[in-house]
Design an enzyme around this catalytic site. Structure first.
Site, PDB file in Angstrom:
ATOM      1  N   HIS A  64     -44.377  52.503  15.183  1.00  0.00           N
ATOM      2  CA  HIS A  64     -44.718  52.030  13.836  1.00  0.00           C
ATOM      3  C   HIS A  64     -44.833  53.190  12.858  1.00  0.00           C
ATOM      4  O   HIS A  64     -45.333  54.261  13.218  1.00  0.00           O
ATOM      5  CB  HIS A  64     -46.042  51.254  13.879  1.00  0.00           C
ATOM      6  CG  HIS A  64     -46.048  50.130  14.871  1.00  0.00           C
ATOM      7  ND1 HIS A  64     -46.530  50.274  16.156  1.00  0.00           N
ATOM      8  CD2 HIS A  64     -45.604  48.862  14.758  1.00  0.00           C
ATOM      9  CE1 HIS A  64     -46.394  49.123  16.797  1.00  0.00           C
ATOM     10  NE2 HIS A  64     -45.828  48.245  15.977  1.00  0.00           N
TER      11      HIS A  64
ATOM     12  N   ASP B 262     -44.586  57.389  17.107  1.00  0.00           N
ATOM     13  CA  ASP B 262     -45.015  56.020  17.425  1.00  0.00           C
ATOM     14  C   ASP B 262     -43.957  55.041  16.897  1.00  0.00           C
ATOM     15  O   ASP B 262     -43.247  55.331  15.936  1.00  0.00           O
ATOM     16  CB  ASP B 262     -46.368  55.759  16.739  1.00  0.00           C
ATOM     17  CG  ASP B 262     -46.981  54.422  17.104  1.00  0.00           C
ATOM     18  OD1 ASP B 262     -47.880  54.405  17.955  1.00  0.00           O
ATOM     19  OD2 ASP B 262     -46.559  53.382  16.527  1.00  0.00           O
TER      20      ASP B 262
ATOM     21  N   ASP C 283     -45.335  53.277  22.271  1.00  0.00           N
ATOM     22  CA  ASP C 283     -44.897  51.887  22.102  1.00  0.00           C
ATOM     23  C   ASP C 283     -43.395  51.824  21.793  1.00  0.00           C
ATOM     24  O   ASP C 283     -42.857  50.744  21.525  1.00  0.00           O
ATOM     25  CB  ASP C 283     -45.729  51.140  21.042  1.00  0.00           C
ATOM     26  CG  ASP C 283     -46.028  51.969  19.819  1.00  0.00           C
ATOM     27  OD1 ASP C 283     -45.442  53.054  19.647  1.00  0.00           O
ATOM     28  OD2 ASP C 283     -46.857  51.513  19.000  1.00  0.00           O
TER      29      ASP C 283
ATOM     30  N   HIS D 126     -52.355  54.716  11.064  1.00  0.00           N
ATOM     31  CA  HIS D 126     -52.271  53.735   9.962  1.00  0.00           C
ATOM     32  C   HIS D 126     -53.438  53.865   8.987  1.00  0.00           C
ATOM     33  O   HIS D 126     -53.397  53.254   7.911  1.00  0.00           O
ATOM     34  CB  HIS D 126     -52.246  52.304  10.512  1.00  0.00           C
ATOM     35  CG  HIS D 126     -51.031  51.990  11.334  1.00  0.00           C
ATOM     36  ND1 HIS D 126     -49.749  52.111  10.856  1.00  0.00           N
ATOM     37  CD2 HIS D 126     -50.903  51.570  12.622  1.00  0.00           C
ATOM     38  CE1 HIS D 126     -48.883  51.773  11.805  1.00  0.00           C
ATOM     39  NE2 HIS D 126     -49.559  51.442  12.890  1.00  0.00           N
TER      40      HIS D 126
HETATM   41  C1  OKP Z   1     -50.680  50.220  15.852  1.00  0.00           C
HETATM   42  B1  OKP Z   1     -49.992  51.477  16.325  1.00  0.00           B
HETATM   43  C2  OKP Z   1     -49.828  41.955  16.560  1.00  0.00           C
HETATM   44  C3  OKP Z   1     -48.902  42.364  15.445  1.00  0.00           C
HETATM   45  C4  OKP Z   1     -48.973  43.817  15.181  1.00  0.00           C
HETATM   46  C5  OKP Z   1     -50.400  45.574  14.294  1.00  0.00           C
HETATM   47  C6  OKP Z   1     -49.718  46.616  15.106  1.00  0.00           C
HETATM   48  C7  OKP Z   1     -50.439  47.914  14.979  1.00  0.00           C
HETATM   49  C8  OKP Z   1     -49.789  49.024  15.759  1.00  0.00           C
HETATM   50  N1  OKP Z   1     -50.949  41.248  16.039  1.00  0.00           N
HETATM   51  N2  OKP Z   1     -50.270  44.223  14.732  1.00  0.00           N
HETATM   52  O1  OKP Z   1     -49.041  52.009  15.438  1.00  0.00           O
HETATM   53  O2  OKP Z   1     -49.367  51.384  17.625  1.00  0.00           O
HETATM   54 ZN    ZN Z   2     -47.477  51.826  17.097  1.00  0.00          ZN
END
Ligand code: OKP
Ligand code: ZN
Length: 345
Positions: free
Chosen positions: A198, A196, A285, A160
């Site tokens: 996200h 991932d 994830d 990110h």
């Molecule tokens: C990082 B990676 C919880 C809500 C989500 C950000 C997620 C970041 C993911 N507070 N917050 O891509 O696994």
């Molecule tokens: Zn993620």
């Protein structure tokens, strides 16, 4: 497969992140890497190597110097304000504000260089972020010197983080640093595949106008899933980079069949690109039991992922990104790497 790891990642230990109006304990915690390490060693995947030190030059190839300077000095500036808790931003220069003048206020700088309030900056953050880049660069060096693949076991994650911003638990973009290192080492073309849950918004934005680094991401649809503001299918690159960015946003809760359809398309596009090397942003994830995600992958799917990546026949650097079901994250990573090793020639 060789694993690059150091237990110094523990110096980055965020206390809280904002979640639905409350401060909650961080999902991104040191135990994540500990579990991955234990699972790999337990299954005989290895050997484990300590990273070499590469310094800041390879980071400056993908990050803005003023952003790196900010990160390096951040804890010092924050503690000079008398703060002892983690630094979290509270103000951001969105749209109509200016981002070309770096404010003197540390709090304002923190907002300038970040996009969420869930990414605590701590006393050890800069050290851990540099360590993560060293781990990725060491994995690259191994692959450049003839290893079929290597695994960069680092945290916090990186995908990110953009050229000049942090967020999503990420500070330095390890996958981008690795891809750029292959290019700087003489590779004409590299592919980055982000699996991932996200969208890898940071990596996409770093390479968006470039044709040498193909970026693809399979992820939860940003209409409902973090990071929300990037990762749509119509983002295909700009200028010279047009056609070298591909997103596969999938609805929350998508089936494994749908996920592997996207993986198949992404792999075909990688083969078309004829890259010298592949960098995999390996977040697990996507696991059915992940506490912050909605895909449904399990052990058999992680094995299939490992096999399909091996079938590309490319020198491959795996870089750990997300994965928050702490007890299972190690097994899931191990399934991918063991299946890759078993299928790789
Ligand atoms: C990082 B990676 C919880 C809500 C989500 C950000 C997620 C970041 C993911 N507070 N917050 O891509 O696994
Ligand atoms: Zn993620």
């Amino acid at each position: 497969m060789k694993i690059v790891y150091s237990d110094r990642h523990r110096v980055h230990r965020g206390e809280f992140e904002f979640f639905r109006g409350e401060l909650v304990p961080c999902f991104e915690k040191p135990e994540r890497a500990d579990f991955v390490f234990a699972a790999l060693v337990g299954r005989g995947i290895g050997p484990v190597l300590e990273p070499r030190r590469f310094g800041i030059a390879p980071l400056e190839r993908v990050h803005a110097p003023r952003y790196l300077r900010f990160l390096e000095r951040a804890w010092h500036e924050w503690s000079a304000l008398g703060q002892t808790r983690d630094a979290l931003p509270a103000v951001w220069p969105i749209r109509a504000f200016r981002d070309d003048i770096e404010p003197q206020s540390f709090v304002a700088q923190l907002g300038l260089y970040s996009f969420d309030s869930g990414t605590p900056l701590t006393a050890g953050t800069w050290e851990a972020a540099c360590l993560g880049a060293d781990i990725a660069l060491t994995a690259c060096a191994l692959v450049r010197s003839g290893e079929r693949a290597a695994f960069a076991l680092s945290r916090p994650p990186g995908h990110h983080a953009g050229a000049d911003f942090l967020g999503g638990y990420c500070f330095v973009n390890n996958a981008a640093v690795a891809a750029q290192a292959f290019i700087d080492g003489g590779a004409a073309r590299v592919a980055v595949l982000d699996v991932d849950y996200h969208h890898g918004n940071g990596t996409q934005s770093i390479f968006y106008e470039r044709a040498d680094v193909l970026f693809q991401s399979i992820h939860g649809d940003p209409r409902t899933e973090y990071p929300f503001y990037l990762g749509h299918a119509d983002e295909t690159g700009r200028g010279a980079g047009l056609g070298y960015n591909r997103n596969y946003p999938l609805p929350a809760g998508s089936s494994n069949e749908r996920w592997f359809d996207a993986l198949g398309e992404a792999c075909a596009r990688i083969a078309d690109h004829h890259p010298r090397a592949l960098v995999v942003s390996l977040g697990v994830d996507t696991f059915a039991g992940d506490p912050i995600s909605t895909f449904q992958l399990e052990a058999t799917e992680y094995q299939r992922l490992g096999r399909e990546l091996a079938a590309l026949g490319l020198p491959t650097v795996f870089i750990l990104e997300g994965g928050y079901a702490v007890a299972e994250i190690g097994d899931n990573v191990a399934e991918v790497l063991a299946a890759f090793d078993a299928a790789a020639v």
